[in-house]
Design a protein around this motif. Structure first.
Motif, short mmCIF file in Angstrom:
data_model
loop_
_atom_site.label_atom_id
_atom_site.label_comp_id
_atom_site.label_asym_id
_atom_site.label_seq_id
_atom_site.Cartn_x
_atom_site.Cartn_y
_atom_site.Cartn_z
N MET A 144 0.88 -1.03 -0.12
CA MET A 144 -0.05 -0.04 0.07
C MET A 144 0.98 1.19 0.00
O MET A 144 1.70 1.17 0.65
N ASN A 145 0.43 2.33 -0.68
CA ASN A 145 1.33 3.63 -0.75
C ASN A 145 1.36 4.19 0.61
O ASN A 145 0.25 4.28 1.07
N GLN A 146 2.42 5.10 0.72
CA GLN A 146 2.28 5.84 1.83
C GLN A 146 1.57 7.00 1.74
O GLN A 146 1.37 7.60 0.89
N THR A 147 0.58 7.35 2.69
CA THR A 147 -0.07 8.54 2.63
C THR A 147 0.71 9.88 3.16
O THR A 147 1.62 9.76 3.86
N ARG A 148 -0.02 10.92 3.17
CA ARG A 148 0.54 12.30 3.63
C ARG A 148 0.38 12.27 4.95
O ARG A 148 1.26 13.15 5.60
N THR A 149 -0.19 11.38 5.79
CA THR A 149 -0.34 11.42 7.26
C THR A 149 1.02 11.08 7.70
O THR A 149 1.23 11.17 8.99
N ASP A 179 8.76 23.17 -2.09
CA ASP A 179 8.41 22.21 -3.18
C ASP A 179 7.14 21.45 -2.43
O ASP A 179 7.24 21.05 -1.13
N VAL A 180 6.16 21.17 -3.08
CA VAL A 180 5.07 20.32 -2.41
C VAL A 180 5.38 18.86 -2.90
O VAL A 180 5.95 18.46 -3.86
N VAL A 181 5.52 18.17 -1.63
CA VAL A 181 5.57 16.69 -1.90
C VAL A 181 4.21 16.04 -2.11
O VAL A 181 3.38 15.63 -1.25
N PHE A 182 4.18 15.41 -3.35
CA PHE A 182 3.03 14.57 -3.76
C PHE A 182 3.25 13.14 -3.53
O PHE A 182 4.38 12.70 -4.05
N ILE A 183 2.42 12.57 -2.92
CA ILE A 183 2.18 11.17 -2.78
C ILE A 183 0.88 10.57 -3.20
O ILE A 183 0.03 11.00 -2.53
N SER A 184 0.92 9.75 -3.99
CA SER A 184 -0.23 9.22 -4.56
C SER A 184 -0.91 8.27 -3.44
O SER A 184 -0.17 7.61 -2.92
N PHE A 242 -3.68 1.46 -7.06
CA PHE A 242 -3.20 0.89 -8.36
C PHE A 242 -1.95 1.39 -8.89
O PHE A 242 -1.56 2.69 -8.39
N PRO A 243 -1.15 0.78 -9.63
CA PRO A 243 0.24 1.37 -10.03
C PRO A 243 -0.04 2.68 -10.98
O PRO A 243 -0.84 2.62 -11.83
N VAL A 244 0.76 3.70 -10.42
CA VAL A 244 0.54 5.02 -10.99
C VAL A 244 2.05 5.44 -11.83
O VAL A 244 3.08 4.89 -11.15
N GLU A 245 2.00 6.17 -12.78
CA GLU A 245 3.34 6.42 -13.31
C GLU A 245 4.32 7.04 -12.55
O GLU A 245 5.51 7.09 -12.50
N LEU A 246 3.80 8.47 -11.72
CA LEU A 246 4.42 9.04 -10.93
C LEU A 246 3.90 9.04 -9.55
O LEU A 246 2.98 9.80 -8.99
N PRO A 247 4.31 7.90 -8.64
CA PRO A 247 3.56 7.92 -7.22
C PRO A 247 4.00 8.69 -6.41
O PRO A 247 3.54 9.19 -5.32
N ARG A 248 5.35 9.32 -6.49
CA ARG A 248 5.75 10.22 -5.75
C ARG A 248 6.64 11.39 -6.73
O ARG A 248 7.24 11.11 -7.32
N CYS A 257 -2.44 22.87 -1.19
CA CYS A 257 -2.21 21.24 -1.16
C CYS A 257 -2.55 20.39 0.17
O CYS A 257 -2.48 19.24 0.05
N ARG A 258 -2.34 21.25 1.23
CA ARG A 258 -2.02 20.47 2.36
C ARG A 258 -3.26 19.74 2.65
O ARG A 258 -4.58 20.33 2.70
N GLY A 259 -3.27 18.47 3.19
CA GLY A 259 -4.42 17.50 3.47
C GLY A 259 -4.94 16.93 2.32
O GLY A 259 -5.75 15.80 2.45
N GLU A 260 -4.52 17.01 1.03
CA GLU A 260 -5.04 16.46 -0.14
C GLU A 260 -4.48 15.30 -0.36
O GLU A 260 -3.17 15.18 -0.64
N GLN A 261 -4.97 14.34 -0.45
CA GLN A 261 -4.74 12.89 -1.01
C GLN A 261 -5.38 12.40 -2.12
O GLN A 261 -6.40 12.04 -2.12
#
Length: 336
Positions: A1-6, A40-45, A49-55, A68-72
């Motif tokens: 499972m992908n790591q979330t922003r939390t 920089d905003v750190v985006f984490i999908s 499912f597999p995505v091209e740019l997960p981070r 961007c804060r709190g958006e997942q």
């Protein structure tokens, strides 16, 4: 499972996240809105499912960083659309300046009082800044030279020189700016199509004060009118009588309506002119009788509004060649 922003990332984990490639000429710009970079905003999908740019690290201004804060979300493009949505909400009063005023009208207003004089001095500039931020397209998404997307959503909607990330955002923002019932506007757009936003807004402004039952009647009449328009298009005459035209065959859905100087130029009027190879102010003046004859069944006031709108449109094209070449949404239809 992908790591979330939390989940808080360590410095080592942050260093491993790739940074969006930035063209040299845009090295100090926020990817979301074009303002100066804050961090920089750190985006984490959060996709399962597999995505091209997960981070991904994305340069952003201070305001967009906070938005961007709190958006997942699963995709960086979706995060960009959410930020644009929040910007239109937060700055809808600035966007409404361009809806309710022209620069010349603001300059000529005789305001009194410090607050109103301050509004007169700054309102138009704030509108232009906000419009540029909303319209900013960023740059193609790539990491280490490998392209992963254009960064431009196929759902974008443009109206009155402002680009909205999708139709829902456009409806919400325009209903606020024009003080329209959002649900009623959405119903009208569903009937006429999102390519005729100007027409939908004009229709709502003229009828939204009526009772609910009367509005339902308006919607039914609008549906019937569109059916009649399609029939009239199918039965279009090549020779209108007094002037013989070189005939083209441009479909109505290929024509974009627009607003110039707070005047709506409907797509059906532009289509009528272009299909008769009328592209100049002088030509539309000569064809005045034919235009009134063609649209007489819709009423003299409608025909006059079409004629007046086309005069404004063709004069704008002839006096502002840069706009005609680069910004007119129908410019490709004038190329023969």
């Amino acid at each position: 499972m992908n790591q979330t922003r939390t989940t808080r990332l360590s410095e080592k984990e942050l260093d491993l996240i790739p940074r969006l490639d930035v063209p040299f000429e845009q090295k100090n710009q926020c990817w979301f809105c074009g303002e100066p970079v804050f961090k920089d905003v750190v985006f984490i999908s959060n996709s399962q499912f597999p995505v091209e740019l997960p981070r991904l690290k994305v340069p952003s201004c201070e305001e967009c960083f906070g938005l961007c804060r709190g958006e997942q979300v699963p995709y960086i493009e979706l995060l960009r659309d959410l930020v644009k949505d929040k910007l239109t909400k937060r700055h809808h009063k600035a966007l409404a300046v361009g809806t309710n005023w022209t620069q010349e009208e603001l300059e000529e207003c005789d305001f009194s009082g410090a607050a109103l004089e301050g509004f007169k001095r700054s309102a138009w500039q704030m509108f232009l800044i906000t419009k540029d931020r909303i319209n900013f397209q960023g740059w193609p998404i790539s990491v280490d030279g490998i392209t992963a997307g254009s960064g431009i959503s196929s759902e974008q909607v443009m109206f009155d020189e402002i680009t909205y990330p999708n139709l829902l955002v456009a409806i919400r923002s325009l209903s606020q700016s024009y003080q329209l019932d959002r649900g009623y506007l959405a119903q009208v757009i569903e009937i006429v199509g999102q390519d005729r936003l100007g027409y939908a807004i004009s229709f709502c402004r003229a009828t939204q004060g009526d009772a609910a039952k009367r509005k339902d009647e308006h919607l039914r009449s609008l549906q019937e009118l569109l059916v009649e328009e399609k029939q009239a298009e199918a039965e279009r005459l090549v020779d209108t009588g007094s002037i013989h035209y070189k005939v083209r065959d441009i479909a109505l859905e290929d024509v974009k309506e627009l607003i110039l100087y707070r005047t709506l130029i409907p797509a059906v009027a532009i289509q009528w002119a272009l299909n008769r190879d009328i592209t100049l102010l002088e030509q539309i003046v000569e064809a005045e009788d034919d235009l009134f004859s063609a649209f007489s069944e819709q009423g003299e006031l409608v025909a006059f509004s079409y004629f007046n709108g086309l005069q404004i449109y063709f004069e704008k094209r002839e006096t502002d060649l840069e706009w005609a070449t680069n910004e007119d949404p129908n410019r490709h239809l004038f190329m023969k």
